[in-house]
Design a protein around this motif. Sequence first.
Motif, PDB file in Angstrom:
ATOM      1  N   CYS A  30       0.842  -1.209   0.000  1.00 24.13           N
ATOM      2  CA  CYS A  30       0.000   0.000   0.000  1.00 24.13           C
ATOM      3  C   CYS A  30       0.873   1.254   0.000  1.00 24.13           C
ATOM      4  O   CYS A  30       0.558   2.245  -0.646  1.00 24.13           O
ATOM      5  CB  CYS A  30      -0.920   0.005   1.217  1.00 24.13           C
ATOM      6  SG  CYS A  30      -2.007  -1.432   1.323  1.00 24.13           S
ATOM      7  N   GLU A  81      -5.241  -3.073   5.492  1.00 24.97           N
ATOM      8  CA  GLU A  81      -6.248  -4.054   5.101  1.00 24.97           C
ATOM      9  C   GLU A  81      -7.158  -4.462   6.254  1.00 24.97           C
ATOM     10  O   GLU A  81      -8.242  -4.994   6.018  1.00 24.97           O
ATOM     11  CB  GLU A  81      -5.564  -5.262   4.484  1.00 24.97           C
ATOM     12  CG  GLU A  81      -4.895  -4.890   3.169  1.00 24.97           C
ATOM     13  CD  GLU A  81      -3.955  -5.941   2.659  1.00 24.97           C
ATOM     14  OE1 GLU A  81      -4.254  -6.523   1.610  1.00 24.97           O
ATOM     15  OE2 GLU A  81      -2.927  -6.202   3.325  1.00 24.97           O
ATOM     16  N   GLY A  91      -6.296  -6.435  -0.143  1.00 20.61           N
ATOM     17  CA  GLY A  91      -6.030  -5.634  -1.339  1.00 20.61           C
ATOM     18  C   GLY A  91      -5.800  -6.354  -2.646  1.00 20.61           C
ATOM     19  O   GLY A  91      -5.662  -5.708  -3.682  1.00 20.61           O
ATOM     20  N   SER A  92      -5.773  -7.659  -2.645  1.00 20.00           N
ATOM     21  CA  SER A  92      -5.409  -8.381  -3.866  1.00 20.00           C
ATOM     22  C   SER A  92      -6.306  -8.054  -5.053  1.00 20.00           C
ATOM     23  O   SER A  92      -5.843  -8.030  -6.191  1.00 20.00           O
ATOM     24  CB  SER A  92      -5.419  -9.891  -3.622  1.00 20.00           C
ATOM     25  OG  SER A  92      -6.725 -10.340  -3.301  1.00 20.00           O
ATOM     26  N   LYS A 137      -5.845  -3.732  -5.855  1.00 20.18           N
ATOM     27  CA  LYS A 137      -4.533  -3.092  -5.810  1.00 20.18           C
ATOM     28  C   LYS A 137      -4.048  -2.527  -7.142  1.00 20.18           C
ATOM     29  O   LYS A 137      -3.192  -1.645  -7.160  1.00 20.18           O
ATOM     30  CB  LYS A 137      -3.488  -4.073  -5.283  1.00 20.18           C
ATOM     31  CG  LYS A 137      -3.198  -5.200  -6.262  1.00 20.18           C
ATOM     32  CD  LYS A 137      -2.158  -6.146  -5.729  1.00 20.18           C
ATOM     33  CE  LYS A 137      -1.932  -7.266  -6.718  1.00 20.18           C
ATOM     34  NZ  LYS A 137      -0.922  -8.181  -6.252  1.00 20.18           N
ATOM     35  N   MET A 186      -7.598   1.257  -8.649  1.00 25.95           N
ATOM     36  CA  MET A 186      -7.525   2.233  -7.565  1.00 25.95           C
ATOM     37  C   MET A 186      -7.845   3.655  -8.040  1.00 25.95           C
ATOM     38  O   MET A 186      -8.326   4.469  -7.274  1.00 25.95           O
ATOM     39  CB  MET A 186      -6.140   2.218  -6.908  1.00 25.95           C
ATOM     40  CG  MET A 186      -5.887   1.004  -6.039  1.00 25.95           C
ATOM     41  SD  MET A 186      -7.005   0.871  -4.634  1.00 25.95           S
ATOM     42  CE  MET A 186      -6.465   2.222  -3.629  1.00 25.95           C
TER      43      MET A 186
END
Length: 117
Positions: A31, A57, A63-64, A67, A72
């Motif tokens: 991140c 998270e 986040g997979s 991401k 985003m």
Amino acid sequence: MVPIRSLLVGFALGACVLSAAGPTPIGAAACKMCHKVQFESWNASKHAKLNPVLDCEGCHGPGSEYKAVKVMKDPAAAKKAGLIMPDKAQCTTCHGKKKVSVLTDAMFAKVHAHKKK
């Protein structure tokens, strides 16, 4: 010699397990690559010092699936892919219970810093 049927059943079951894995955590370091201001603010917070750590998270979801930069940059797509934008109700699942301080509006407002637009 293993019968072919056993191999096929094992392969099919393995594929089901892999496909059912769902979203997975990617870690706060991932991140940080794009969200440096937020990361540094979080890293200086009490959340980062908890054991276990309450990282990005822990509030925003694994986040997979969201991401990718393309995802985003599109808030609706990121939310559809699993990004959670926490509200005060989510925070109160911990705050105000046991030894965790009661959440105030001021605390919620400064959860972590954001870049100025």
